[in-house]
Design an enzyme around this catalytic site. Structure first.
Site, PDB file in Angstrom:
ATOM      1  N   SER A  50       0.797  -1.229   0.000  1.00 27.22           N
ATOM      2  CA  SER A  50       0.000   0.000   0.000  1.00 27.22           C
ATOM      3  C   SER A  50       0.829   1.279   0.000  1.00 27.22           C
ATOM      4  CB  SER A  50      -0.945   0.008   1.210  1.00 27.22           C
ATOM      5  OG  SER A  50      -0.222  -0.147   2.421  1.00 27.22           O
ATOM      6  N   ASP A 340      -3.170   8.544   7.176  1.00 24.22           N
ATOM      7  CA  ASP A 340      -4.081   7.650   7.881  1.00 24.22           C
ATOM      8  C   ASP A 340      -3.249   6.836   8.867  1.00 24.22           C
ATOM      9  OD1 ASP A 340      -2.929   5.463   6.595  1.00 24.22           O
ATOM     10  OD2 ASP A 340      -4.619   5.054   5.287  1.00 24.22           O
ATOM     11  N   HIS A 343      -0.266   4.995   6.828  1.00 29.31           N
ATOM     12  CA  HIS A 343       0.412   5.512   5.636  1.00 29.31           C
ATOM     13  C   HIS A 343       0.788   6.979   5.787  1.00 29.31           C
ATOM     14  CE1 HIS A 343      -2.337   2.229   4.388  1.00 29.31           C
ATOM     15  NE2 HIS A 343      -1.234   1.812   3.791  1.00 29.31           N
TER      16      HIS A 343
END
Length: 366
Positions: A50, A340, A343
């Site tokens: 991610s 977030d 991340h």
């Protein structure tokens, strides 16, 4: 390098404090350094999770997605592309550094588009890892093995249509840059207090290096290898530590064992694989550096280094992740390191590119 103009004065302050000009190489670089730091790569291929997923998970049946606001609020046009940030990822900034287009998500392209693109593809998939089963509890994702298979598919089905001869294709692959950012989810999903850290690291490293060997067999020669981030200092972890905000040193130590084994393995791989070059990136060190002088103290700088921008009121639970209606900070690129709970913000990703390419304190040729 792609940040909003309103942040110009703020970034000037950040860069003056962050950039240590004495660390920039003043001596004449070696031929390999000249290629890997300043080379003219025809293409950029990305394998990862991610941290660099540009939207592959949008096309998979999974709960791990970022294709909705407030993600992408500072990306080009304010579009939520599937990147797990408010803006660009480190892969985007690396592409910009090498004067290449931002690398598109492989699964988001039609076969016709795949036939015409020769500047690189991104196969990264949020939630996945080196192990085949990592992340599958949340739905389908692309494991390291699957991403390498998709690259092989790219060669066989698409790249061969772009080059007149096998020699031209081999030259393209040999001069392209291959980036890997993967492994943290294996620790997030499978590492427990009962796990032997050395055995776990050895298992992951063995699987990872096997895929590097396969990429080499397919034609890759120039690799940009990122180690694993300090998961124990991320908001989803520090929200539950005692005292709150302190790093989980147990998981960080386990990851550092893997990172050290990875670093030591690359010179061996270089000797084993013909005409191969490695640029090693210490992402673990970079993220700890943003936190401050001590991993168990809040940073003294102006940025929030322990809490996410989204959701702004974060309690550490899975149900309080960044959602469409989450309350967020107003200007993530001037207030937060994390967008977030898992991340970084675009600002942190931009600072990574400075540390890697200008300072060269976290990136070096093996």
């Amino acid at each position: 390098m792609g940040l909003p103009s309103s942040l110009e004065s703020y970034l000037l302050l950040i860069l003056l404090s962050f950039l240590n000009v004495s660390t920039i190489y003043s001596s004449k670089p070696s031929k390999e350094e000249a290629v890997l730091f300043g080379g003219n790569f025809p293409a950029f291929y990305v394998i990862g999770d991610s941290l660099v997923d540009p939207g592959n998970n949008n096309h998979l049946p999974t709960m791990i997605r970022a294709n909705y606001p407030p993600y992408g609020s500072d990306f080009e046009g304010g579009k939520a592309t599937g990147r797990f940030s408010n803006g660009k990822t480190i892969a985007d900034y690396i592409a910009i550094y090498y004067k290449l287009p931002l690398v598109p998500a492989y699964l988001g392209l039609s076969d016709d588009r795949k036939d015409t693109i020769s500047t690189g593809m991104n196969y990264a998939s949020a939630g996945c890892g080196i192990r085949r089963l990592t992340g599958k509890i949340a739905g389908k994702c692309l494991s390291l093995s699957k991403q390498v298979d998709l690259f092989e598919e790219t060669i066989e089905k698409h790249l061969k249509t772009n080059f007149k001869t096998p020699y031209e294709l081999r030259e393209h692959l040999a001069h392209s840059l291959f980036m890997t950012v993967i492994g943290v989810n294996d620790y997030a999903f499978f590492y427990t207090r009962l796990t032997d850290a050395n055995d776990f690291a050895d298992e992951l490293l063995h699987k990872f290096l096997k895929k590097i060997e396969k990429l080499h067999k397919l034609g890759a020669r120039k690799f940009f290898i990122n180690n694993i981030k300090p998961l124990g200092c991320y908001p989803n972890i520090v929200a539950k530590t005692v005292p709150r905000g302190s790093c989980d040193e147990r998981i960080n130590l386990a990851i550092s064992i893997y990172n050290e084994k990875l670093r030591r393995s690359l010179p061996v791989m270089k000797k084993k694989l013909n005409n191969t070059s490695f640029l090693y990136s210490d992402y673990f060190k970079f993220m700890l550096g943003l936190r401050g002088p001590s991993t168990n103290q809040h940073s003294s700088n102006l940025l929030n280094t322990t809490g996410p921008c989204c959701p702004l009121d974060y309690d550490g639970s899975l149900t309080s992740s960044c959602k469409r209606r989450s309350k967020t900070c107003k200007a993530p690129d001037s207030t937060h390191i994390f967008f977030d709970p898992r991340h970084p913000t675009q600002l942190a990703n931009f600072m990574y590119s400075i540390a890697c390419f200008d300072e060269r304190t976290i990136c070096h040729v093996v």
